[in-house]
Scaffold this motif. Structure first.
Motif, PDB file in Angstrom:
ATOM      1  N   LYS A   1       0.830  -1.200   0.000  1.00  0.00           N
ATOM      2  CA  LYS A   1       0.000   0.000   0.000  1.00  0.00           C
ATOM      3  C   LYS A   1       0.866   1.251   0.000  1.00  0.00           C
ATOM      4  O   LYS A   1       0.581   2.223  -0.712  1.00  0.00           O
ATOM      5  CB  LYS A   1      -0.914  -0.014   1.227  1.00  0.00           C
ATOM      6  N   ALA A   2       1.948   1.211   0.820  1.00  0.00           N
ATOM      7  CA  ALA A   2       2.846   2.362   0.865  1.00  0.00           C
ATOM      8  C   ALA A   2       3.531   2.572  -0.482  1.00  0.00           C
ATOM      9  O   ALA A   2       3.692   3.719  -0.943  1.00  0.00           O
ATOM     10  CB  ALA A   2       3.889   2.165   1.953  1.00  0.00           C
ATOM     11  N   GLU A   3       3.939   1.457  -1.126  1.00  0.00           N
ATOM     12  CA  GLU A   3       4.568   1.580  -2.444  1.00  0.00           C
ATOM     13  C   GLU A   3       3.595   2.148  -3.471  1.00  0.00           C
ATOM     14  O   GLU A   3       3.972   2.998  -4.293  1.00  0.00           O
ATOM     15  CB  GLU A   3       5.083   0.213  -2.894  1.00  0.00           C
ATOM     16  N   GLU A   4       2.356   1.647  -3.429  1.00  0.00           N
ATOM     17  CA  GLU A   4       1.356   2.178  -4.364  1.00  0.00           C
ATOM     18  C   GLU A   4       1.087   3.652  -4.105  1.00  0.00           C
ATOM     19  O   GLU A   4       0.934   4.434  -5.044  1.00  0.00           O
ATOM     20  CB  GLU A   4       0.062   1.367  -4.240  1.00  0.00           C
ATOM     21  N   GLU A   5       1.030   4.005  -2.825  1.00  0.00           N
ATOM     22  CA  GLU A   5       0.808   5.413  -2.486  1.00  0.00           C
ATOM     23  C   GLU A   5       1.985   6.269  -2.948  1.00  0.00           C
ATOM     24  O   GLU A   5       1.793   7.368  -3.491  1.00  0.00           O
ATOM     25  CB  GLU A   5       0.618   5.542  -0.971  1.00  0.00           C
ATOM     26  N   ALA A   6       3.204   5.744  -2.738  1.00  0.00           N
ATOM     27  CA  ALA A   6       4.382   6.485  -3.184  1.00  0.00           C
ATOM     28  C   ALA A   6       4.395   6.620  -4.711  1.00  0.00           C
ATOM     29  O   ALA A   6       4.732   7.694  -5.249  1.00  0.00           O
ATOM     30  CB  ALA A   6       5.652   5.784  -2.706  1.00  0.00           C
ATOM     31  N   LYS A   7       4.016   5.533  -5.388  1.00  0.00           N
ATOM     32  CA  LYS A   7       3.957   5.590  -6.851  1.00  0.00           C
ATOM     33  C   LYS A   7       2.908   6.591  -7.318  1.00  0.00           C
ATOM     34  O   LYS A   7       3.147   7.365  -8.259  1.00  0.00           O
ATOM     35  CB  LYS A   7       3.643   4.197  -7.392  1.00  0.00           C
TER      36      LYS A   7
ATOM     37  N   LYS B   1       1.826   9.170  -5.669  1.00  0.00           N
ATOM     38  CA  LYS B   1       2.298  10.515  -5.399  1.00  0.00           C
ATOM     39  C   LYS B   1       3.368  10.940  -6.408  1.00  0.00           C
ATOM     40  O   LYS B   1       3.408  12.094  -6.846  1.00  0.00           O
ATOM     41  CB  LYS B   1       2.857  10.599  -3.986  1.00  0.00           C
ATOM     42  N   ALA B   2       4.244   9.946  -6.780  1.00  0.00           N
ATOM     43  CA  ALA B   2       5.274  10.265  -7.767  1.00  0.00           C
ATOM     44  C   ALA B   2       4.644  10.602  -9.118  1.00  0.00           C
ATOM     45  O   ALA B   2       5.061  11.556  -9.798  1.00  0.00           O
ATOM     46  CB  ALA B   2       6.240   9.092  -7.907  1.00  0.00           C
ATOM     47  N   GLU B   3       3.649   9.812  -9.490  1.00  0.00           N
ATOM     48  CA  GLU B   3       2.961  10.094 -10.756  1.00  0.00           C
ATOM     49  C   GLU B   3       2.239  11.438 -10.704  1.00  0.00           C
ATOM     50  O   GLU B   3       2.240  12.194 -11.691  1.00  0.00           O
ATOM     51  CB  GLU B   3       1.973   8.970 -11.062  1.00  0.00           C
ATOM     52  N   GLU B   4       1.635  11.712  -9.558  1.00  0.00           N
ATOM     53  CA  GLU B   4       0.951  12.992  -9.412  1.00  0.00           C
ATOM     54  C   GLU B   4       1.933  14.145  -9.496  1.00  0.00           C
ATOM     55  O   GLU B   4       1.674  15.163 -10.142  1.00  0.00           O
ATOM     56  CB  GLU B   4       0.216  13.019  -8.060  1.00  0.00           C
ATOM     57  N   ALA B   5       3.094  13.950  -8.848  1.00  0.00           N
ATOM     58  CA  ALA B   5       4.107  15.003  -8.899  1.00  0.00           C
ATOM     59  C   ALA B   5       4.632  15.189 -10.321  1.00  0.00           C
ATOM     60  O   ALA B   5       4.841  16.329 -10.786  1.00  0.00           O
ATOM     61  CB  ALA B   5       5.256  14.658  -7.960  1.00  0.00           C
ATOM     62  N   ALA B   6       4.836  14.051 -11.032  1.00  0.00           N
ATOM     63  CA  ALA B   6       5.307  14.145 -12.413  1.00  0.00           C
ATOM     64  C   ALA B   6       4.272  14.832 -13.302  1.00  0.00           C
ATOM     65  O   ALA B   6       4.614  15.643 -14.186  1.00  0.00           O
ATOM     66  CB  ALA B   6       5.626  12.753 -12.949  1.00  0.00           C
ATOM     67  N   ARG B   7       3.013  14.490 -13.049  1.00  0.00           N
ATOM     68  CA  ARG B   7       1.956  15.137 -13.857  1.00  0.00           C
ATOM     69  C   ARG B   7       1.923  16.640 -13.612  1.00  0.00           C
ATOM     70  O   ARG B   7       1.804  17.434 -14.559  1.00  0.00           O
ATOM     71  CB  ARG B   7       0.608  14.514 -13.501  1.00  0.00           C
ATOM     72  N   LYS B   8       2.026  16.989 -12.331  1.00  0.00           N
ATOM     73  CA  LYS B   8       1.998  18.419 -12.019  1.00  0.00           C
ATOM     74  C   LYS B   8       3.225  19.130 -12.600  1.00  0.00           C
ATOM     75  O   LYS B   8       3.126  20.267 -13.088  1.00  0.00           O
ATOM     76  CB  LYS B   8       1.950  18.620 -10.509  1.00  0.00           C
ATOM     77  N   ALA B   9       4.375  18.436 -12.555  1.00  0.00           N
ATOM     78  CA  ALA B   9       5.578  19.039 -13.137  1.00  0.00           C
ATOM     79  C   ALA B   9       5.425  19.229 -14.646  1.00  0.00           C
ATOM     80  O   ALA B   9       5.830  20.269 -15.207  1.00  0.00           O
ATOM     81  CB  ALA B   9       6.792  18.168 -12.841  1.00  0.00           C
ATOM     82  N   GLU B  10       4.824  18.243 -15.297  1.00  0.00           N
ATOM     83  CA  GLU B  10       4.594  18.360 -16.737  1.00  0.00           C
ATOM     84  C   GLU B  10       3.609  19.479 -17.049  1.00  0.00           C
ATOM     85  O   GLU B  10       3.782  20.236 -18.022  1.00  0.00           O
ATOM     86  CB  GLU B  10       4.091  17.036 -17.289  1.00  0.00           C
TER      87      GLU B  10
END
Length: 352
Positions: free
Chosen positions: A193-199, A201-210
């Motif tokens: 669950k933590a890995e999925e949450e981290a993933k 969040k990482a995807e969300e951060a990448a999307r926001k960065a894009e």
């Protein structure tokens, strides 16, 4: 004590052919045959303990034999019960060698001589037991049997307790293993669950960065015209195109609509281009060429520097067309074959 009356005649003397006499191993001299005897006061002695002792010993033999028999039966029964209850082999019971019946009557004195057979009342009796007054062999044997039975019972209870403790330890180990497995499964689920949450969040951060990057690019890029309708897309097949498919993106707009520079660059071509009609080529700093075709008029000249949003011409219907529109092509690295203008514009943060 009464005297013995005179005997009228000699008693019957058994013949030697009949074998040994009752109570003795062999015939004794005092068993007869006897001569006629008339006792006198001087010859008569008081009866001493021989006959009484023999009688008492006879009674003692009967009583001790009975007790011993009961003791042996109890020993056998107790051994069988202990064997049946505990599942262990029966306890062997050793009995001392008993004297022969003849030897019991052979001693005529009150005290047995040294080396004589063991008295029946003393069978299995130790010196300590004799000192404490224990003279019944059956009672001693019964006590020993009871002690053995109690010892076996203690062993059975100890084994049962050991089995119970082993079962409890096994159950505790199983419960501990189950708890460990549950904890490991829970930890694995939490980790996943933590890995999925981290993933996420990482995807969300990448999307926001894009999105931030595209927003920044959008401030540097602009659409080529306004009030348009997309009529033909890149790669669309048809006989009206000489290559067999559409090589650009068409923005249908009224004639005279303003055409703007999509990004800062330099005008490298401006003029007539055959089937493309009036065409203006804007070359960006990375070498990408933007072709504006079918213009009705051109507002710039070759070598001119333009900025994002600056007017470079107007929409027209010159060249091979069916109506007024802007035919936009994108060529990277000086390639003659263009790429999809829609994808390139979206990569710059612009959505036509």
């Amino acid at each position: 004590m009464a005297s013995n009356p005179p005997a009228p005649e000699a008693p019957f003397a058994p013949s030697r052919q009949h074998g040994e006499t009752f109570g003795y191993d062999s015939r004794r001299a005092d068993e007869g045959p006897w001569e006629e005897w008339n006792p006198t006061a001087e010859s008569i002695r008081p009866v001493r303990g021989r006959h009484r002792v023999a009688k008492q010993r006879g009674g003692g033999l009967a009583r001790s034999s009975t007790v011993l028999g009961v003791g042996v039966i109890a020993a056998v029964g107790a051994g069988g019960m202990a064997s049946a209850n505990s599942g262990k082999p029966p306890v062997s019971i050793s009995l001392p060698d008993l004297p022969s019946v003849g030897s019991l009557f052979e001693d005529s004195s009150d005290t047995a001589p040294e080396g004589s057979s063991t008295a029946l009342s003393g069978v299995g009796v130790t010196a300590t037991e004799a000192d404490h007054g224990t003279s019944d062999a059956g009672e001693v044997l019964r006590n020993r049997i009871m002690a053995q039975a109690e010892q076996q019972q203690v062993q059975i209870e100890a084994k049962a307790q050991a089995d119970a403790e082993a079962a409890a330890a096994k159950k505790a180990a199983e419960e501990a293993a189950k708890a460990r497995e549950t904890a490991e499964a829970k930890a694995a689920a939490e980790k996943k669950k933590a890995e999925e949450e981290a993933k996420r969040k990482a995807e969300e951060a990448a999307r926001k960065a894009e999105e931030a990057r595209l927003a920044e690019l959008a401030r540097q890029y602009a659409l080529p015209t306004s009030s348009y309708t997309l009529t033909s897309t890149f790669g669309q097949a048809g006989s009206m195109w000489s290559s067999g498919y559409h090589t650009g993106l068409d923005f249908a707009a009224p004639t005279g609509s303003l055409l703007k520079a999509i990004h800062t660059g330099t005008i490298t071509e401006a003029g007539w281009a055959g089937s493309y009609g009036y065409r203006t080529i804007l070359t960006l700093e990375d070498g990408t060429e933007l072709w504006y075709c079918h213009q009705s008029s051109i507002s710039v000249s070759v070598g001119q520097k333009v900025s994002t949003g600056e007017v470079i011409g107007r929409v027209g219907a010159t060249g091979n067309v069916t109506g007024p529109h802007l035919h936009l092509e994108v060529h990277q690295g000086g390639q003659s074959t263009g790429i999809d203008p829609m994808a390139w514009l979206r990569g710059k943060g612009i959505t036509p």
